[in-house]
Design a protein around this motif. Structure first.
Motif, PDB file in Angstrom:
ATOM      1  N   TYR A   1      35.944  21.390  45.911  1.00 28.08           N
ATOM      2  CA  TYR A   1      35.322  20.069  45.828  1.00 28.08           C
ATOM      3  C   TYR A   1      35.128  19.623  44.384  1.00 28.08           C
ATOM      4  CZ  TYR A   1      34.381  20.597  50.780  1.00 28.08           C
ATOM      5  OH  TYR A   1      34.521  20.755  52.139  1.00 28.08           O
ATOM      6  N   ILE A   2      35.335  18.330  44.160  1.00 31.19           N
ATOM      7  CA  ILE A   2      35.057  17.720  42.868  1.00 31.19           C
ATOM      8  C   ILE A   2      33.665  17.121  42.855  1.00 31.19           C
ATOM      9  CG2 ILE A   2      36.037  15.469  43.486  1.00 31.19           C
ATOM     10  CD1 ILE A   2      36.310  17.270  40.048  1.00 31.19           C
TER      11      ILE A   2
ATOM     12  N   ARG B   1      37.190  17.585  34.783  1.00 31.90           N
ATOM     13  CA  ARG B   1      35.734  17.488  34.933  1.00 31.90           C
ATOM     14  C   ARG B   1      35.023  18.526  34.075  1.00 31.90           C
ATOM     15  NH1 ARG B   1      32.639  15.539  39.027  1.00 31.90           N
ATOM     16  NH2 ARG B   1      34.154  13.839  38.888  1.00 31.90           N
TER      17      ARG B   1
ATOM     18  N   GLU C   1      42.332  17.931  38.123  1.00 28.61           N
ATOM     19  CA  GLU C   1      41.095  17.152  38.194  1.00 28.61           C
ATOM     20  C   GLU C   1      39.874  18.025  37.936  1.00 28.61           C
ATOM     21  OE1 GLU C   1      39.304  13.786  41.143  1.00 28.61           O
ATOM     22  OE2 GLU C   1      39.699  15.742  42.055  1.00 28.61           O
ATOM     23  N   LEU C   2      39.856  19.228  38.491  1.00 28.65           N
ATOM     24  CA  LEU C   2      38.734  20.140  38.256  1.00 28.65           C
ATOM     25  C   LEU C   2      38.618  20.486  36.774  1.00 28.65           C
ATOM     26  CD1 LEU C   2      39.206  22.572  41.281  1.00 28.65           C
ATOM     27  CD2 LEU C   2      37.336  20.927  40.984  1.00 28.65           C
TER      28      LEU C   2
ATOM     29  N   ASN D   1      43.765  21.154  40.757  1.00 28.47           N
ATOM     30  CA  ASN D   1      43.260  21.918  39.621  1.00 28.47           C
ATOM     31  C   ASN D   1      43.182  21.099  38.336  1.00 28.47           C
ATOM     32  OD1 ASN D   1      42.909  24.934  40.407  1.00 28.47           O
ATOM     33  ND2 ASN D   1      44.787  24.284  41.444  1.00 28.47           N
TER      34      ASN D   1
ATOM     35  N   THR E   1      38.678  17.997  46.034  1.00 27.32           N
ATOM     36  CA  THR E   1      39.322  17.701  44.768  1.00 27.32           C
ATOM     37  C   THR E   1      40.783  17.313  44.968  1.00 27.32           C
ATOM     38  OG1 THR E   1      39.828  18.545  42.563  1.00 27.32           O
ATOM     39  CG2 THR E   1      39.977  20.119  44.380  1.00 27.32           C
TER      40      THR E   1
ATOM     41  N   HIS F   1      41.014  23.785  51.912  1.00 27.37           N
ATOM     42  CA  HIS F   1      41.654  22.640  51.252  1.00 27.37           C
ATOM     43  C   HIS F   1      43.116  22.601  51.656  1.00 27.37           C
ATOM     44  CE1 HIS F   1      43.011  19.746  48.354  1.00 27.37           C
ATOM     45  NE2 HIS F   1      41.810  19.629  47.814  1.00 27.37           N
TER      46      HIS F   1
END
Length: 292
Positions: A250-251, A266, A262-263, A260, A257, A21
């Motif tokens: 990955y999201i 989720r 965003e993860l 962090n 993603t 990433h």
């Protein structure tokens, strides 16, 4: 089920790279911001490794830990900090003489692996129990070295999070608890998906969870594409949850993603849609008895 679910965000890790990433946090500023983003999204705990700001390679530089912690605490005093002590256990035998360490070896004295913990005194730090193959290398955590680190952590009044990669690790951890070398109730992480350790399957996680002491607080997690499936599985089995760029880049399938935050969002969304209630940092402290 847990009355309240603790989310831990592992923001960088040791093995994830910029090749996985391009936005992997590396500088103290980037790592601190990743922790703050995760906290805003619902994480009660940030699990922290530091990196060389120039190369993004893993580091154990005390000054980098000091700056990262300072930047987080300048904006958030509630977030629980969990500093790694995992680096420093890797051995790579040289090809011509396996008794000699080859390139890539990081094996160091246990006292050195907890130097930053003794200086900074976070609420939590990891304590790895695994001695296992890791690709073509070996991770070594002997009972003697684990015991040295556990004693230093206790003297510093830092709670160890017991990192458990296979069934033998749990047996050794139980021996430490029985002997009083670690205080009960234990805080444990069941790691799945590392080759030659527990696989990322419901059966493996359930088996591992049943091996733990009944009073343990535990988190189960998977890596790579199994990060979110094992996150949900951990909650279903009564555990807490973990996510972050240490575990997955990955999201969604094929979609990197945004970071962090965003993860963590989720993870929170998944648990809340299943009926779980996310613990605040203050509630997590009570659950883990960090102020006891």
């Amino acid at each position: 089920m847990q009355p309240k679910v603790i989310i831990t965000c592992a923001v960088t890790g040791n093995l994830t790279t910029r090749e996985h990433h391009p936005g992997l946090p590396a500088s103290p500023e980037e790592i601190a911001q990743a922790c703050l983003d995760a906290a805003d999204a619902g994480a009660a705990i940030a699990h922290i490794h530091v990196r060389d700001p120039e190369t993004a390679e893993p580091s154990m530089d005390l000054a980098l830990y000091e700056e990262t912690v300072r930047l987080i605490r300048a904006k958030n005093s509630a977030l629980i900090l969990n500093l790694t002590t995992g680096p420093g256990g890797r051995y790579v035998p040289s090809e011509d003489d396996p008794a000699r360490a080859g390139p890539g070896t990081t094996l160091m004295a246990p006292e050195k692996r907890v130097e930053h913990v003794l200086k900074l005194k976070p609420e939590i730090c990891t304590l790895d129990f695994n001695t296992m193959n890791s690709g073509g290398q070996v991770v070594i955590n002997t009972p003697r070295n684990v015991g040295v680190m556990a004693e230093l952590m206790r003297d510093a009044e830092v709670k160890p999070e017991l990192e458990l990669f296979d069934s033998g690790d749990i047996v050794m951890a139980r021996d430490f608890l029985k002997a009083g070398r670690i205080d009960s109730p234990a805080m444990c992480s069941i790691v799945t998906g590392v080759k030659y350790g527990f696989p990322s399957t419901p059966d493996a996680l359930a088996f591992a969870a049943r091996m733990l002491p009944t009073d343990a607080q535990w988190t189960g997690f998977g890596i790579g594409r199994m990060a979110f499936p094992m996150l949900v599985q951990s909650w279903l089995l009564g555990g807490h949850v973990r996510i972050g760029m240490e575990d997955t880049s990955y999201i969604a399938r094929g979609q990197l993603t945004a970071g962090n935050g965003e993860l963590t969002e989720r993870a929170r969304d998944l648990i809340e849609k299943l009926g779980g209630v996310i613990a605040s940092p203050e509630e997590a402290r009570a659950i883990l008895r960090l102020d006891a």
